[in-house]
Motif scaffolding. Sequence first.
Motif, PDB file in Angstrom:
ATOM      1  N   ILE A   1     -23.384  28.464  34.353  1.00 45.51           N
ATOM      2  CA  ILE A   1     -23.043  28.872  33.001  1.00 45.51           C
ATOM      3  C   ILE A   1     -23.905  28.434  31.745  1.00 45.51           C
ATOM      4  O   ILE A   1     -24.393  28.772  31.009  1.00 45.51           O
ATOM      5  CB  ILE A   1     -21.382  28.897  32.674  1.00 45.51           C
ATOM      6  N   LEU A   2     -23.790  26.899  32.077  1.00 50.00           N
ATOM      7  CA  LEU A   2     -24.462  26.140  30.862  1.00 50.00           C
ATOM      8  C   LEU A   2     -26.010  26.317  30.958  1.00 50.00           C
ATOM      9  O   LEU A   2     -26.643  25.925  30.049  1.00 50.00           O
ATOM     10  CB  LEU A   2     -24.067  24.427  31.140  1.00 50.00           C
ATOM     11  N   SER A   3     -26.317  27.011  32.084  1.00 47.30           N
ATOM     12  CA  SER A   3     -27.913  27.155  32.213  1.00 47.30           C
ATOM     13  C   SER A   3     -28.653  28.083  31.397  1.00 47.30           C
ATOM     14  O   SER A   3     -29.455  28.438  30.782  1.00 47.30           O
ATOM     15  CB  SER A   3     -28.110  27.468  33.866  1.00 47.30           C
ATOM     16  N   ASN A   4     -27.353  28.997  30.732  1.00 40.96           N
ATOM     17  CA  ASN A   4     -27.743  30.114  29.717  1.00 40.96           C
ATOM     18  C   ASN A   4     -27.566  29.419  28.369  1.00 40.96           C
ATOM     19  O   ASN A   4     -27.775  30.324  27.316  1.00 40.96           O
ATOM     20  CB  ASN A   4     -26.712  31.200  29.910  1.00 40.96           C
ATOM     21  N   TYR A   5     -27.412  28.249  28.277  1.00 37.47           N
ATOM     22  CA  TYR A   5     -27.111  27.598  26.975  1.00 37.47           C
ATOM     23  C   TYR A   5     -28.402  26.486  26.853  1.00 37.47           C
ATOM     24  O   TYR A   5     -28.642  25.728  27.728  1.00 37.47           O
ATOM     25  CB  TYR A   5     -25.834  27.092  26.435  1.00 37.47           C
ATOM     26  N   ASN A   6     -28.612  26.025  25.535  1.00 33.60           N
ATOM     27  CA  ASN A   6     -29.204  24.809  25.161  1.00 33.60           C
ATOM     28  C   ASN A   6     -28.327  23.705  24.940  1.00 33.60           C
ATOM     29  O   ASN A   6     -28.472  23.272  23.741  1.00 33.60           O
ATOM     30  CB  ASN A   6     -30.332  25.046  24.349  1.00 33.60           C
ATOM     31  N   LEU A   7     -27.334  23.350  25.581  1.00 30.71           N
ATOM     32  CA  LEU A   7     -26.235  22.507  25.291  1.00 30.71           C
ATOM     33  C   LEU A   7     -26.313  21.179  26.137  1.00 30.71           C
ATOM     34  O   LEU A   7     -25.150  20.573  26.190  1.00 30.71           O
ATOM     35  CB  LEU A   7     -25.053  23.204  25.337  1.00 30.71           C
ATOM     36  N   GLY A   8     -27.224  20.859  26.825  1.00 31.16           N
ATOM     37  CA  GLY A   8     -27.500  19.716  27.713  1.00 31.16           C
ATOM     38  C   GLY A   8     -26.717  20.042  29.137  1.00 31.16           C
ATOM     39  O   GLY A   8     -26.356  21.256  29.445  1.00 31.16           O
TER      40      GLY A   8
ATOM     41  N   TYR B   1     -11.129  34.421  29.264  1.00 33.19           N
ATOM     42  CA  TYR B   1     -10.347  35.539  28.622  1.00 33.19           C
ATOM     43  C   TYR B   1      -9.952  36.137  29.752  1.00 33.19           C
ATOM     44  O   TYR B   1     -10.316  37.159  30.388  1.00 33.19           O
ATOM     45  CB  TYR B   1     -10.821  36.474  27.594  1.00 33.19           C
ATOM     46  N   GLU B   2      -8.537  35.838  30.167  1.00 32.24           N
ATOM     47  CA  GLU B   2      -7.878  36.471  31.426  1.00 32.24           C
ATOM     48  C   GLU B   2      -7.582  37.983  31.251  1.00 32.24           C
ATOM     49  O   GLU B   2      -7.413  38.746  32.241  1.00 32.24           O
ATOM     50  CB  GLU B   2      -6.657  35.527  31.672  1.00 32.24           C
ATOM     51  N   ASN B   3      -7.045  38.338  30.183  1.00 33.53           N
ATOM     52  CA  ASN B   3      -6.766  39.649  29.942  1.00 33.53           C
ATOM     53  C   ASN B   3      -6.951  40.370  28.781  1.00 33.53           C
ATOM     54  O   ASN B   3      -6.288  41.088  28.148  1.00 33.53           O
ATOM     55  CB  ASN B   3      -4.885  39.433  29.970  1.00 33.53           C
TER      56      ASN B   3
ATOM     57  N   ASN C   1     -25.604  31.877  23.353  1.00 25.46           N
ATOM     58  CA  ASN C   1     -26.237  31.390  24.290  1.00 25.46           C
ATOM     59  C   ASN C   1     -27.681  31.711  24.277  1.00 25.46           C
ATOM     60  O   ASN C   1     -28.253  32.059  23.318  1.00 25.46           O
ATOM     61  CB  ASN C   1     -25.903  32.319  25.776  1.00 25.46           C
ATOM     62  N   ASN C   2     -28.591  31.518  25.313  1.00 27.07           N
ATOM     63  CA  ASN C   2     -30.200  31.984  24.782  1.00 27.07           C
ATOM     64  C   ASN C   2     -30.644  33.021  24.597  1.00 27.07           C
ATOM     65  O   ASN C   2     -31.549  33.353  24.263  1.00 27.07           O
ATOM     66  CB  ASN C   2     -31.008  30.906  26.187  1.00 27.07           C
TER      67      ASN C   2
ATOM     68  N   ILE D   1     -20.032  36.871  30.427  1.00 33.88           N
ATOM     69  CA  ILE D   1     -19.239  37.499  31.629  1.00 33.88           C
ATOM     70  C   ILE D   1     -19.229  36.457  32.465  1.00 33.88           C
ATOM     71  O   ILE D   1     -20.278  36.415  33.438  1.00 33.88           O
ATOM     72  CB  ILE D   1     -19.727  38.910  31.856  1.00 33.88           C
ATOM     73  N   TYR D   2     -18.045  36.406  33.429  1.00 36.79           N
ATOM     74  CA  TYR D   2     -17.906  35.806  34.787  1.00 36.79           C
ATOM     75  C   TYR D   2     -16.900  36.485  35.658  1.00 36.79           C
ATOM     76  O   TYR D   2     -15.780  36.481  34.865  1.00 36.79           O
ATOM     77  CB  TYR D   2     -17.600  34.353  34.458  1.00 36.79           C
ATOM     78  N   ASN D   3     -17.249  37.002  36.486  1.00 30.06           N
ATOM     79  CA  ASN D   3     -16.392  37.823  37.367  1.00 30.06           C
ATOM     80  C   ASN D   3     -15.737  38.812  36.525  1.00 30.06           C
ATOM     81  O   ASN D   3     -14.310  39.255  36.649  1.00 30.06           O
ATOM     82  CB  ASN D   3     -15.220  36.987  37.837  1.00 30.06           C
TER      83      ASN D   3
END
Length: 324
Positions: free
Chosen positions: A15-22, A53-55, A84-85, A92-94
């Motif tokens: 997930i963090l690979s899509n951001y420039n946050l270290g 966000y579950e729901n 994000n980048n 989105i995740y799953n």
Amino acid sequence: MAVKTNFSSNNFKNILSNYNLGELVYSNPITKGTVQTNFFIKTTTNKLVFRYYENRTTESVLFEINLINYLQEKKYPCPTPLCNNYGHFIGIYNDKPYVVFSFIEGEHIDNPTNNQKKQLIEKVAELHNITKGYKSDLTQYRLNYNVEQCEKLAQESAEKINTLNSQEKLKWYRYQLNQLVLPSSLPKGICHCDFHISNILYHHDEFKALIDFDDANYTFLTFDLMCMLEPFKTTFDWDTWDKFSLEDDVFDFSNAKTVVLEYSKCRPLNESEKIHLFDLLKFGILIDCIWYFERGDVKDFFEKRKIDYLDNLGRENFYKKLFG
């Protein structure tokens, strides 16, 4: 809150690979809260909060992010969502949306001081000054507190429970909704709608931020004020109400008067808002009733008893208790 969805270190690295946050250092679940899954994330350069966000639909989450960005423009103290980048705030995740927020240093106070309470009331009034009339194109994707929505949710609850008691409670519920007097002229905007201690941050005795706008929606501005009034005695609650008779005095307006006074210093109420705080309080009780629709016998239950006490007091006397 037990985390509803687990995330591994590899999940967060992806997930963090899509951001420039270290780079990820570690992550810990955040146990406060009741609905969504939250993690604290430490990277080589940042402290972050990951919110899954579950729901909620993506549109509902986007409503929240647009609102928070609007509040940030107005210098209101709230979390900062991070892009994000690809220039998007939502990932989105799953098949479920998530947002990464900057971490805000602060503490949740179980027993705030009077000064801290006053700061919160002031910030709630400030929120309403900012959001009065605010209307997003995505408003339809939120659970907006209005009479029509409440009737729909109550009917869904009754049908899901599918008992004689639930059907009779639905009849009572509809009758109570019809008794409310909520003029269309009452000011509307965005209310936060959830002032649980886990959603308020203080730092060195100072108000730091209002967080978690998951329940925020377009409704009567005085709904948030109603949430803070607490005109019932602390000894009268969901697990003690049946120890009281209808002749007992269950009201203590000292806190409610203080809240209204402090709120009005920042956002003065018009006369119509003052008169119909009585109806907004009943409206709030009816919303609570939806979440606990299965609880209690229709002949006598907690929310019904609260409304009975208010009806016995009456709108005029309620007004006098607060403003007389």
